[in-house]
Structures are given as structure tokens and as C-alpha cells.
Design a protein around this motif. Structure first.
Motif, PDB file in Angstrom:
ATOM      1  N   SER A 153     -11.713   0.632  -5.071  1.00 48.51           N
ATOM      2  CA  SER A 153     -10.934   0.962  -3.886  1.00 48.51           C
ATOM      3  C   SER A 153     -10.744  -0.267  -3.000  1.00 48.51           C
ATOM      4  N   CYS A 154      -9.519  -0.428  -2.468  1.00 48.51           N
ATOM      5  CA  CYS A 154      -9.265  -1.432  -1.432  1.00 48.51           C
ATOM      6  C   CYS A 154      -8.360  -0.802  -0.388  1.00 48.51           C
ATOM      7  N   LEU A 155      -8.450  -1.284   0.823  1.00 46.73           N
ATOM      8  CA  LEU A 155      -7.639  -0.786   1.926  1.00 46.73           C
ATOM      9  C   LEU A 155      -6.700  -1.893   2.360  1.00 46.73           C
ATOM     10  N   CYS A 156      -5.397  -1.614   2.350  1.00 49.48           N
ATOM     11  CA  CYS A 156      -4.391  -2.588   2.777  1.00 49.48           C
ATOM     12  C   CYS A 156      -3.688  -2.075   4.029  1.00 49.48           C
ATOM     13  N   THR A 157      -3.417  -2.997   4.958  1.00 51.40           N
ATOM     14  CA  THR A 157      -2.708  -2.676   6.188  1.00 51.40           C
ATOM     15  C   THR A 157      -1.527  -3.617   6.342  1.00 51.40           C
ATOM     16  N   ASN A 158      -0.361  -3.038   6.581  1.00 48.70           N
ATOM     17  CA  ASN A 158       0.845  -3.817   6.839  1.00 48.70           C
ATOM     18  C   ASN A 158       0.983  -3.966   8.353  1.00 48.70           C
ATOM     19  N   TRP A 159       0.702  -5.147   8.868  1.00 46.66           N
ATOM     20  CA  TRP A 159       0.763  -5.409  10.297  1.00 46.66           C
ATOM     21  C   TRP A 159       2.180  -5.788  10.746  1.00 46.66           C
ATOM     22  N   ASP A 160       3.075  -5.966   9.808  1.00 43.78           N
ATOM     23  CA  ASP A 160       4.434  -6.417  10.094  1.00 43.78           C
ATOM     24  C   ASP A 160       5.294  -5.259  10.614  1.00 43.78           C
ATOM     25  N   THR A 161       6.483  -5.598  11.119  1.00 45.73           N
ATOM     26  CA  THR A 161       7.408  -4.592  11.639  1.00 45.73           C
ATOM     27  C   THR A 161       8.445  -4.178  10.597  1.00 45.73           C
ATOM     28  N   LYS A 162       8.295  -4.645   9.357  1.00 44.99           N
ATOM     29  CA  LYS A 162       9.223  -4.271   8.287  1.00 44.99           C
ATOM     30  C   LYS A 162       8.437  -3.758   7.080  1.00 44.99           C
ATOM     31  N   ARG A 163       9.140  -3.061   6.185  1.00 42.49           N
ATOM     32  CA  ARG A 163       8.519  -2.574   4.956  1.00 42.49           C
ATOM     33  C   ARG A 163       8.180  -3.748   4.055  1.00 42.49           C
ATOM     34  N   GLN A 164       7.008  -3.653   3.421  1.00 41.05           N
ATOM     35  CA  GLN A 164       6.565  -4.708   2.509  1.00 41.05           C
ATOM     36  C   GLN A 164       5.868  -4.065   1.311  1.00 41.05           C
ATOM     37  N   TYR A 165       5.585  -4.898   0.307  1.00 42.73           N
ATOM     38  CA  TYR A 165       4.945  -4.409  -0.912  1.00 42.73           C
ATOM     39  C   TYR A 165       3.607  -5.105  -1.134  1.00 42.73           C
ATOM     40  N   ALA A 166       2.583  -4.291  -1.389  1.00 45.12           N
ATOM     41  CA  ALA A 166       1.277  -4.817  -1.796  1.00 45.12           C
ATOM     42  C   ALA A 166       1.247  -4.785  -3.316  1.00 45.12           C
ATOM     43  N   SER A 167       0.641  -5.806  -3.925  1.00 39.16           N
ATOM     44  CA  SER A 167       0.490  -5.848  -5.388  1.00 39.16           C
ATOM     45  C   SER A 167      -0.969  -5.583  -5.731  1.00 39.16           C
ATOM     46  N   ILE A 168      -1.175  -4.678  -6.664  1.00 38.23           N
ATOM     47  CA  ILE A 168      -2.521  -4.322  -7.105  1.00 38.23           C
ATOM     48  C   ILE A 168      -2.577  -4.447  -8.620  1.00 38.23           C
ATOM     49  N   ASP A 169      -3.561  -5.195  -9.108  1.00 37.49           N
ATOM     50  CA  ASP A 169      -3.735  -5.407 -10.543  1.00 37.49           C
ATOM     51  C   ASP A 169      -5.031  -4.730 -10.996  1.00 37.49           C
ATOM     52  N   LEU A 170      -4.946  -4.007 -12.112  1.00 34.58           N
ATOM     53  CA  LEU A 170      -6.126  -3.428 -12.749  1.00 34.58           C
ATOM     54  C   LEU A 170      -6.277  -4.042 -14.122  1.00 34.58           C
ATOM     55  N   ASP A 171      -7.475  -4.460 -14.453  1.00 33.55           N
ATOM     56  CA  ASP A 171      -7.761  -5.028 -15.768  1.00 33.55           C
ATOM     57  C   ASP A 171      -8.777  -4.109 -16.445  1.00 33.55           C
ATOM     58  N   CYS A 172      -8.296  -3.321 -17.394  1.00 34.55           N
ATOM     59  CA  CYS A 172      -9.136  -2.329 -18.066  1.00 34.55           C
ATOM     60  C   CYS A 172      -9.602  -2.788 -19.440  1.00 34.55           C
ATOM     61  N   GLU A 173      -9.612  -4.083 -19.660  1.00 37.15           N
ATOM     62  CA  GLU A 173     -10.059  -4.640 -20.947  1.00 37.15           C
ATOM     63  C   GLU A 173     -11.575  -4.519 -21.065  1.00 37.15           C
ATOM     64  N   ASP A 174     -12.047  -4.455 -22.293  1.00 41.78           N
ATOM     65  CA  ASP A 174     -13.502  -4.417 -22.542  1.00 41.78           C
ATOM     66  C   ASP A 174     -14.124  -5.752 -22.283  1.00 41.78           C
TER      67      ASP A 174
END
Length: 106
Positions: free
Chosen positions: A85-106
Motif C-alpha cells: 500500500s502507498c498513499l498519493c496526494t495530488n497537491w496541484d490544481t489540475k488533474r494528474q497521473y500517478a504511476s504504480i509498478d508491481l513486480d510479481c516475479e519470483d
């Protein structure tokens, strides 16, 4: 004085009820296997908790990375049971995109 006290109690009750809504929403990100990349839209002044899940046999071994853009912050991912789990906050006044990567390799 009675009006002030009644108003104070009512405002306090409303803030308790509104608390979870202000905190943002929880977004589940599921990765079947391998590496998965997600791009999640956030509106102005919004906070979202991102929960990463892997469908592999040993879920304790996967990693998660949360990448904020300028005007956004993200906490370091933490392990909570079988997800990260991570918590992201957009402090800007416009819409933005957060990128989240998951690595499910053994």
C-alpha cells in the motif's frame, strides 16, 4: 450560548461523518504475473490509497513502486498482509497521473 454549543456539536458530528470521504479512495491494483504498470488519474487536491495485489503463490515476495509527478507526493509502499500500500496526494490544481509498478516475479 446554547446556539453556539449546539452548532459546535453539530459541526463536530458532521466532521466525524465526513472524515473517511475526505481521506480519499482506495484503489485496488491487481497483477496476475510478471510486471504490471498502472497509471492512475487523480483530481486536484485528492488523496488515493493504492493497494497492489499479486496472484502468484507467494505474495509476500513482490515489490511495488509508486511514482509521483511534480506537485504530487507518494508514501513509500508498505506491506499490509498480502498486499502493498502507498498513499498519493495530488497537491496541484489540475488533474494528474500517478504511476504504480508491481513486480510479481519470483
Amino acid at each position: 450560548m446554547k446556539v453556539f454549543i449546539s452548532t459546535f456539536i453539530l459541526c463536530g458530528a458532521l466532521s466525524v461523518l465526513a472524515g473517511p470521504a475526505v481521506a480519499g479512495k482506495v484503489v485496488s491494483l491487481n497483477c496476475a504475473k510478471g510486471e504490471c504498470k498502472f497509471s492512475e488519474e487523480m483530481g486536484p487536491s485528492q488523496s488515493h490509497e493504492y493497494r497492489g495485489f499479486c496472484a502468484e503463490e507467494n505474495p509476500a515476495e513482490f515489490t511495488m513502486h509508486c511514482h509521483p509527478v511534480k506537485g504530487m507526493t507518494c508514501t513509500a509502499p508498505t506491506a499490509v498482509g498480502d498486499y502493498r500500500s502507498c498513499l498519493c496526494t495530488n497537491w496541484d490544481t489540475k488533474r494528474q497521473y500517478a504511476s504504480i509498478d508491481l513486480d510479481c516475479e519470483d
